[in-house]
Design a protein around this motif. Structure first.
Motif, PDB file in Angstrom:
ATOM      1  N   UNK A 305       0.832  -1.206   0.000  1.00 29.92           N
ATOM      2  CA  UNK A 305       0.000   0.000   0.000  1.00 29.92           C
ATOM      3  C   UNK A 305       0.867   1.256   0.000  1.00 29.92           C
ATOM      4  N   UNK A 306       1.942   1.233   0.773  1.00 26.28           N
ATOM      5  CA  UNK A 306       2.838   2.399   0.812  1.00 26.28           C
ATOM      6  C   UNK A 306       3.496   2.611  -0.543  1.00 26.28           C
ATOM      7  N   UNK A 307       3.890   1.517  -1.186  1.00 28.22           N
ATOM      8  CA  UNK A 307       4.486   1.626  -2.516  1.00 28.22           C
ATOM      9  C   UNK A 307       3.487   2.223  -3.506  1.00 28.22           C
ATOM     10  N   UNK A 308       2.256   1.710  -3.488  1.00 30.47           N
ATOM     11  CA  UNK A 308       1.220   2.215  -4.383  1.00 30.47           C
ATOM     12  C   UNK A 308       0.930   3.686  -4.135  1.00 30.47           C
ATOM     13  N   UNK A 309       0.800   4.048  -2.862  1.00 26.65           N
ATOM     14  CA  UNK A 309       0.493   5.439  -2.516  1.00 26.65           C
ATOM     15  C   UNK A 309       1.566   6.378  -3.063  1.00 26.65           C
ATOM     16  N   UNK A 310       2.818   5.988  -2.918  1.00 24.65           N
ATOM     17  CA  UNK A 310       3.904   6.836  -3.421  1.00 24.65           C
ATOM     18  C   UNK A 310       3.806   6.974  -4.940  1.00 24.65           C
ATOM     19  N   UNK A 311       3.633   5.846  -5.637  1.00 29.54           N
ATOM     20  CA  UNK A 311       3.600   5.882  -7.098  1.00 29.54           C
ATOM     21  C   UNK A 311       2.415   6.691  -7.621  1.00 29.54           C
ATOM     22  N   UNK A 312       1.298   6.656  -6.883  1.00 31.96           N
ATOM     23  CA  UNK A 312       0.095   7.367  -7.323  1.00 31.96           C
ATOM     24  C   UNK A 312       0.158   8.862  -7.052  1.00 31.96           C
ATOM     25  N   UNK A 313       0.818   9.231  -5.972  1.00 33.68           N
ATOM     26  CA  UNK A 313       0.811  10.639  -5.562  1.00 33.68           C
ATOM     27  C   UNK A 313       2.077  11.408  -5.951  1.00 33.68           C
ATOM     28  N   UNK A 314       3.153  10.720  -6.285  1.00 31.34           N
ATOM     29  CA  UNK A 314       4.408  11.405  -6.608  1.00 31.34           C
ATOM     30  C   UNK A 314       4.329  12.113  -7.956  1.00 31.34           C
ATOM     31  N   UNK A 315       5.130  13.125  -8.119  1.00 30.21           N
ATOM     32  CA  UNK A 315       5.239  13.838  -9.392  1.00 30.21           C
ATOM     33  C   UNK A 315       5.723  12.853 -10.458  1.00 30.21           C
ATOM     34  N   UNK A 316       4.985  12.755 -11.561  1.00 27.77           N
ATOM     35  CA  UNK A 316       5.325  11.781 -12.596  1.00 27.77           C
ATOM     36  C   UNK A 316       6.688  12.053 -13.224  1.00 27.77           C
ATOM     37  N   UNK A 317       7.168  13.291 -13.109  1.00 28.77           N
ATOM     38  CA  UNK A 317       8.481  13.629 -13.667  1.00 28.77           C
ATOM     39  C   UNK A 317       9.614  13.455 -12.659  1.00 28.77           C
ATOM     40  N   UNK A 318       9.259  12.993 -11.464  1.00 28.38           N
ATOM     41  CA  UNK A 318      10.260  12.822 -10.421  1.00 28.38           C
ATOM     42  C   UNK A 318      11.310  11.793 -10.843  1.00 28.38           C
ATOM     43  N   UNK A 319      12.576  12.175 -10.684  1.00 29.41           N
ATOM     44  CA  UNK A 319      13.673  11.256 -11.032  1.00 29.41           C
ATOM     45  C   UNK A 319      13.607  10.006 -10.171  1.00 29.41           C
ATOM     46  N   UNK A 320      13.329  10.190  -8.862  1.00 25.23           N
ATOM     47  CA  UNK A 320      13.279   9.039  -7.956  1.00 25.23           C
ATOM     48  C   UNK A 320      12.130   8.100  -8.329  1.00 25.23           C
ATOM     49  N   UNK A 321      10.962   8.694  -8.675  1.00 24.33           N
ATOM     50  CA  UNK A 321       9.816   7.853  -9.048  1.00 24.33           C
ATOM     51  C   UNK A 321      10.137   7.031 -10.291  1.00 24.33           C
ATOM     52  N   UNK A 322      10.743   7.659 -11.278  1.00 22.74           N
ATOM     53  CA  UNK A 322      11.079   6.950 -12.514  1.00 22.74           C
ATOM     54  C   UNK A 322      12.091   5.837 -12.263  1.00 22.74           C
ATOM     55  N   UNK A 323      13.073   6.100 -11.389  1.00 25.91           N
ATOM     56  CA  UNK A 323      14.046   5.058 -11.038  1.00 25.91           C
ATOM     57  C   UNK A 323      13.358   3.911 -10.307  1.00 25.91           C
ATOM     58  N   UNK A 324      12.422   4.267  -9.436  1.00 28.04           N
ATOM     59  CA  UNK A 324      11.702   3.236  -8.676  1.00 28.04           C
ATOM     60  C   UNK A 324      10.837   2.381  -9.617  1.00 28.04           C
ATOM     61  N   UNK A 325      10.141   3.018 -10.564  1.00 24.22           N
ATOM     62  CA  UNK A 325       9.326   2.275 -11.513  1.00 24.22           C
ATOM     63  C   UNK A 325      10.187   1.325 -12.346  1.00 24.22           C
ATOM     64  N   UNK A 326      11.354   1.819 -12.746  1.00 19.31           N
ATOM     65  CA  UNK A 326      12.267   0.972 -13.519  1.00 19.31           C
ATOM     66  C   UNK A 326      12.706  -0.233 -12.690  1.00 19.31           C
ATOM     67  N   UNK A 327      13.003   0.002 -11.420  1.00 18.57           N
ATOM     68  CA  UNK A 327      13.430  -1.089 -10.531  1.00 18.57           C
ATOM     69  C   UNK A 327      12.296  -2.089 -10.317  1.00 18.57           C
ATOM     70  N   UNK A 328      11.083  -1.582 -10.149  1.00 19.57           N
ATOM     71  CA  UNK A 328       9.930  -2.468  -9.944  1.00 19.57           C
ATOM     72  C   UNK A 328       9.756  -3.390 -11.140  1.00 19.57           C
ATOM     73  N   UNK A 329       9.790  -2.821 -12.330  1.00 26.63           N
ATOM     74  CA  UNK A 329       9.591  -3.631 -13.541  1.00 26.63           C
ATOM     75  C   UNK A 329      10.693  -4.682 -13.684  1.00 26.63           C
ATOM     76  N   UNK A 330      11.924  -4.247 -13.465  1.00 28.36           N
ATOM     77  CA  UNK A 330      13.050  -5.175 -13.636  1.00 28.36           C
ATOM     78  C   UNK A 330      12.973  -6.318 -12.639  1.00 28.36           C
ATOM     79  N   UNK A 331      12.621  -6.006 -11.390  1.00 24.51           N
ATOM     80  CA  UNK A 331      12.629  -7.026 -10.338  1.00 24.51           C
ATOM     81  C   UNK A 331      11.418  -7.958 -10.397  1.00 24.51           C
ATOM     82  N   UNK A 332      10.513  -7.686 -11.330  1.00 20.70           N
ATOM     83  CA  UNK A 332       9.390  -8.590 -11.559  1.00 20.70           C
ATOM     84  C   UNK A 332       9.630  -9.501 -12.764  1.00 20.70           C
ATOM     85  N   UNK A 333      10.770  -9.340 -13.408  1.00 20.17           N
ATOM     86  CA  UNK A 333      10.985 -10.000 -14.695  1.00 20.17           C
ATOM     87  C   UNK A 333      11.603 -11.390 -14.562  1.00 20.17           C
ATOM     88  N   UNK A 334      11.408 -12.165 -15.606  1.00 19.70           N
ATOM     89  CA  UNK A 334      12.003 -13.493 -15.706  1.00 19.70           C
ATOM     90  C   UNK A 334      13.537 -13.388 -15.730  1.00 19.70           C
TER      91      UNK A 334
END
Length: 698
Positions: A305-334
């Protein structure tokens, strides 16, 4: 279509009265039997305590008496369960009747169908058949005319000459129909048009043919149900469990079944279904609860829930948010899984500081230890391998000296050999992997790790230490399958070696990219998996459903034609006007049992709640909530997943708040929670996502 009239009406009411009378007699008999059994148990216990000192010295009599008391208690519990079931059946004994004429027979037999079987004393056949009985399948799978069902004696063929549907409430006949057509016309229209309450409805009276095929499926080990929003996936899964418990009594009990559910609110929402169908509660757990147990004492972590809340409320242009999204996608991959596996394989050659071992008279050279490590126990996980070697040495010494080793000495040997590991800190090893791969990572000294690292860390733990499977679980249900990652499914495969029912909707993934979950599942479970697609949606009115279909640009979903008010869009000039109108619109819906105000995030939900709480009776539903209550609730879209409400209101749907692919998915999830009415509000221009989903003539 048949009608209430004349002799048939009278016959139906007389039959209902007869059944209720026989049920009442059966309940009276059970009450008398239970009273007698209680007296007998009291006598047995009194005898046991008064004569304990005289029982034989080997305890045989004591054991026999305990077993007799337990047997009597078990028997009493079975009768108590049957009494509770009959009391429930008094309120609604049956919901259908099939007249079936077997091949070669001159006259048809009448089969009444209810939530459970009812076979009074001195009756040759049940007066009511359980909806899960083989013959009951006729009701769900066939209309009038030629039909067949599979029984223990083989396939039974014949003809359905009459098909009746009933609605009995509190022991009174509300209505009945004689139908030549399938269920989804009259009774289904009536049932779907009813108001929701705080619990999921059982659907035994309205199970559709395609749903029945899933419920009665006993052949496929891994059954994956991809169903559109409102297709009844969760109901079907729970009815399937009830069916399997009924047909596999000797091998499957309620405590052998587990459901992985999204949260405690959802667990409460579905909790009554199995007891309502005459079965006991099954085990329920969220996967994050499981993660907490697995990592207890190792690390604390951010929750989903905390992860979702951050991703939903953070500035979409935030460098940290973009890095976090990239990490999330990578760490879910085969690919990430494969890299973790390769890293651990490479660790083998440099994971232990080899040295000669000596404790008292027990000695082994480092070469001997290395031989055991790499040649004797290569299949044992790394962090369990030195322990396996220590146990092997203890056994060798015991065999050599022909006597058991002192427990204290054996413990010291295991401890000393284990100190050869360079580290046993799983968190540290995983952190080293992240550094080696040049991943953005948490600070090792932080108390809490990010949520995206939780399940990779658990997977790391299993690769290094091994896994203890949940042998007690013989059937696993996974709901909201689209919310699970590839890593989580790999963990589930290791934990649960049992049949599974996996269900969800790839369109309801809270992500700005389409879900690959069906292909992931196919790779994880392979040939054991069968996929079923359910395209028909029953929840929302045709008007709401059509709009949500246009929202995700799909023509694959079929909407049941139950008509109602079209979704209403309210464009206001300010937040204050928006909330004022929202309160007025909800006040008009006082006849509804459940109304939801669904927000983009929990932060927004709290703001809306504060803005309207003085104007109306409203509940803020949070991740700490453990029950789903009737009335008006305000919450985030993600806590409402899997739930349904009579009316849904979505505030703050402005152009600059909902504008990308992720927002489209969120609006789709929110809108598909509505059964009868949907209102969307914007303080300014409404989102283009909504405008493009409106009918072309609007």
């Amino acid at each position: 279509m048949g009608k209430f009239m004349g002799d048939q009406h009278k016959e139906e009411l007389e039959h209902l009265d007869q059944i209720k009378g026989k049920l009442t007699d059966a309940i009276d008999d059970l009450n008398k039997t239970l009273g007698d059994m209680q007296s007998e148990i009291v006598k047995m216990k009194k005898y046991f305590w008064e004569n304990t000192s005289e029982f034989d010295e080997f305890g045989y009599e004591q054991y026999t008496n305990r077993e007799m008391i337990q047997s009597e208690l078990n028997s009493a519990e079975e009768r108590l369960h049957k009494r509770q079931l009959y009391e429930k059946m008094l309120l609604s004994p049956y919901f259908a009747r099939i007249d079936f004429c077997y091949e070669g027979e001159a006259r048809p037999d009448a089969f009444y169908i209810g939530i459970a079987s009812f076979l009074p004393k001195k009756s040759y056949l049940p007066l009511i058949f359980d909806w899960r009985a083989p013959v009951s399948g006729l009701y769900y799978d066939f209309d009038r005319g030629p039909a067949a069902y599979k029984s223990p004696q083989g396939e039974m063929r014949g003809e359905i000459t009459r098909k009746m549907q009933y609605k009995i409430t509190n022991g009174e006949m509300e209505y009945f129909f004689e139908n030549d057509i399938k269920i989804d016309d009259d009774i289904l229209q009536r049932e779907l048009g009813k108001n929701a309450n705080a619990h999921l409805k059982n659907i035994v009276a309205t199970i559709q043919k395609e749903q029945n095929a899933i419920i009665r499926n006993e052949s496929d080990r891994i059954l994956v149900v991809q169903g559109s929003a409102g297709s009844g996936k969760t109901s079907i899964a729970l009815h399937r469990i009830a069916y399997l418990l009924y047909h596999k009594r000797n091998e499957l009990r309620a405590d052998n079944v587990m459901i992985l559910s999204p949260n405690t609110i959802f667990s409460d929402y579905i909790s009554h279904i199995l007891p309502e169908l005459g079965e006991e509660h099954i085990l329920e757990m969220s996967f994050d609860d499981f993660a907490e147990r697995e990592l207890k004492g190792i690390v604390k972590f951010e929750d989903r829930y905390s992860q979702l809340e951050y991703l939903l409320e953070a500035d979409l242009d935030s460098v940290y948010r973009n890095k976090k999204m990239k990490a999330i996608r990578r760490k879910q991959s085969k690919e990430y899984l494969q890299e973790m596996y390769g890293f651990i394989l490479d660790m083998e050659s440099d994971f232990v500081e080899w040295k000669d071992f000596q404790h008292k008279k027990v000695e082994r050279s480092k070469e001997q230890l290395m031989t055991l490590f790499y040649e004797k126990f290569p299949d044992v996980p790394l962090l369990s391998r030195l322990e396996a070697i220590a146990e092997y040495i203890v056994q060798e010494e015991e065999a050599l000296h022909n006597q058991d080793m002192d427990e204290g000495q054996a413990y010291v040997i295991k401890e000393k050999i284990s100190t050869m590991y360079k580290t046993q800190d799983i968190r540290k090893i995983y952190h080293q992997f992240l550094l080696e791969k040049e991943e953005d990572t948490f600070d090792y000294n932080d108390e809490m790790i990010p949520y995206e690292d939780v399940y990779p860390l658990i997977y790391f733990k299993y690769m290094l230490k091994g896994v203890s499977a949940y042998r007690r679980i013989k059937h696993l249900v996974i709901d909201e399958m689209q919310d699970y990652t590839r890593v989580q499914y790999e963990i589930i495969k290791q934990l649960f070696d049992c049949p599974m029912t996996i269900l969800g909707d790839k369109e309801q993934v809270a992500d700005d990219k389409s879900s690959l979950i069906l292909s992931d599942l196919s790779e994880v479970f392979g040939r054991n998996m069968k996929q079923i697609i359910m395209k028909k949606s029953y929840r929302s009115t045709y008007e709401i459903g059509s709009m949500t279909g246009r929202m995700i640009q799909t023509k694959d979903i079929e909407y049941f034609e139950r008509h109602g008010r079209a979704p209403v869009i309210h464009e206001l000039s300010s937040k204050e006007e928006q909330y004022s109108l929202l309160v007025k619109e909800i006040t008009k819906q006082s006849a509804y049992g459940t109304i939801a105000i669904l927000c983009l995030s929990q932060k927004e939900a709290a703001t809306v709640y504060e803005s309207i709480k003085d104007e109306m009776n409203v509940t803020l539903m949070t991740e700490e909530s453990d029950t789903f209550t009737e009335g008006v609730v305000v919450t985030s879209f993600y806590l409402a997943k899997g739930l349904e409400f009579d009316a849904v209101h979505i505030p703050n749907v402005e152009k600059d708040r909902y504008f990308n692919a992720l927002h489209r998915q969120i609006l789709y999830i929110s809108c598909t929670r509505a059964l009868h009415e949907l209102d969307i509000y914007a303080a300014g221009e409404v989102s283009d996502i909504i405008v493009k989903a409106l009918p072309s003539e609007v």
